[in-house]
Design a protein around this motif. Sequence first.
Motif, PDB file in Angstrom:
ATOM      1  N   VAL A 186       7.571 -32.304  -0.304  1.00  0.00           N
ATOM      2  CA  VAL A 186       6.662 -31.721  -1.297  1.00  0.00           C
ATOM      3  C   VAL A 186       5.239 -32.211  -1.070  1.00  0.00           C
ATOM      4  N   PHE A 241       3.788 -30.450   1.920  1.00  0.00           N
ATOM      5  CA  PHE A 241       3.474 -29.047   1.609  1.00  0.00           C
ATOM      6  C   PHE A 241       2.149 -28.947   0.860  1.00  0.00           C
ATOM      7  N   ARG A 242       1.958 -29.799  -0.125  1.00  0.00           N
ATOM      8  CA  ARG A 242       0.737 -29.718  -0.928  1.00  0.00           C
ATOM      9  C   ARG A 242      -0.504 -30.004  -0.096  1.00  0.00           C
ATOM     10  N   ILE A 253      13.984 -28.804  -4.024  1.00  0.00           N
ATOM     11  CA  ILE A 253      12.535 -28.899  -4.207  1.00  0.00           C
ATOM     12  C   ILE A 253      11.926 -27.510  -4.324  1.00  0.00           C
ATOM     13  N   TYR A 254      10.755 -27.454  -4.926  1.00  0.00           N
ATOM     14  CA  TYR A 254       9.969 -26.227  -4.972  1.00  0.00           C
ATOM     15  C   TYR A 254       8.515 -26.607  -5.197  1.00  0.00           C
ATOM     16  N   ASP A 255       7.629 -25.708  -4.850  1.00  0.00           N
ATOM     17  CA  ASP A 255       6.216 -25.910  -5.159  1.00  0.00           C
ATOM     18  C   ASP A 255       5.470 -24.611  -4.916  1.00  0.00           C
ATOM     19  N   ILE A 314       6.173 -34.751  -9.157  1.00  0.00           N
ATOM     20  CA  ILE A 314       6.900 -34.329  -7.958  1.00  0.00           C
ATOM     21  C   ILE A 314       7.171 -32.830  -7.992  1.00  0.00           C
ATOM     22  N   LEU A 315       7.711 -32.350  -9.103  1.00  0.00           N
ATOM     23  CA  LEU A 315       8.010 -30.930  -9.275  1.00  0.00           C
ATOM     24  C   LEU A 315       7.263 -30.450 -10.511  1.00  0.00           C
ATOM     25  N   ARG A 316       6.252 -29.633 -10.307  1.00  0.00           N
ATOM     26  CA  ARG A 316       5.415 -29.202 -11.418  1.00  0.00           C
ATOM     27  C   ARG A 316       6.221 -28.331 -12.389  1.00  0.00           C
ATOM     28  N   ALA A 328      12.809 -35.502  -0.382  1.00  0.00           N
ATOM     29  CA  ALA A 328      12.228 -34.435  -1.190  1.00  0.00           C
ATOM     30  C   ALA A 328      10.765 -34.712  -1.512  1.00  0.00           C
TER      31      ALA A 328
END
Length: 394
Positions: free
Chosen positions: A205, A208-209, A173-175, A143-145, A201
């Motif tokens: 994500v 976004f990906r 969240i972030y990516d 989920i969150l690298r 979340a």
Amino acid sequence: MFGSLRTALGSVEDLAERDGSTSIRTPTTRAVVLVTVAVTVVTIALGKLTGTAVLLLGLLVFLPAFAAALCTPRQTALVSVWVSVLVIIPVALSGENLADRVTLALFALGFGVLAVYGSRLRIAREMALVSLRSTAAAMQRQILRPLPLLTDDVLVDGVYEPVQQDKLVGGDIYDVAATPWGTRVLIGDVQGKGLAAIGMAIEVVGAFREAAHREPTVTALIDSLEAAVVRHNGYAQQRGEPERFVTAVVLGVDSGAETQLVSCGHIPPYLLHDGVVAAVGAGTEHAPLGLADLVDEPRTVSWFTFPEGATLLLCTDGLTEARSSEGTFYPLEERLTGRNDITASRLTRSLVDDVHAYTAGAQQDDLAVLAVRRSPHRSSNASAPSHPGADPTT
């Protein structure tokens, strides 16, 4: 009785012995032996001095209970056998108060078996928790690298701390996505907490990906995130759950000197360069994701210069809205002053340590802090034009 002790150990105990050294913290057998012998010596010495040896030996019966709470089943069995022998020997050597001594010996043996069984259950439960946490950690990596993340354009490092430490993923969240149009960086914060916020979340994500590699402009990427939030809220409404919005910032960074930013109700990034700390994109915030239908103005891109050697700091309100014991908010811009010339990892870690000290360790919300710098591997041609497909909207 001693055969029962061996049976109580079982295959689970052997597995705990192998896995416990790396997954479950237990004392060494040497330490267990030393402590057990020390307690025994003290008990016998006190018994000799007070003349109450039988009563004090009775206290040793409870020693396996402490071992069961801290040690492996095999170590607990060792302590139980030791205590049982110490209690049985006086029965064999003395005929006085025989009934009391026999009762005490039987109690020691039975209590030892129960202690070993309790230790076995504890180890099995702890191993199950370790397994669940390992699964959760693997899910978090999907989920969150894990940070840092490096592309041809930027190096992104930071710290992520969910407020509920038993959950490795929270509502922040972030990516980072390396695309044909440069690198896109996302940071966001889902309204609310709990499993429902985590579900949103994951939705954002994932969107976004997928969209970062499909949409050539940042505004089109934002539109895809908006659609994902609206779609998720539709499902939530069908289940009778509350709808949620998401604040977010999306950056578009390429080999050009100018960087694109779209802020959807989120905290503006801070640019640290040449000893100056300045908010970028402040005053250009748009409606959070999920609330676009409530306003007439479309979301547009802001442009700002992101020079070599500069650092962009992105964060969630777990940092800016952290309060001291007096109720004052954490002064982020003030605390950023003087932190220009340190690495991205040290910058974010020092800020998180500082906010923990500021709040006396009372974390009130999920916390995500990212530091973005130009990649050391990128072309040094800062005046080069942006990649084809750079968002023309202003």
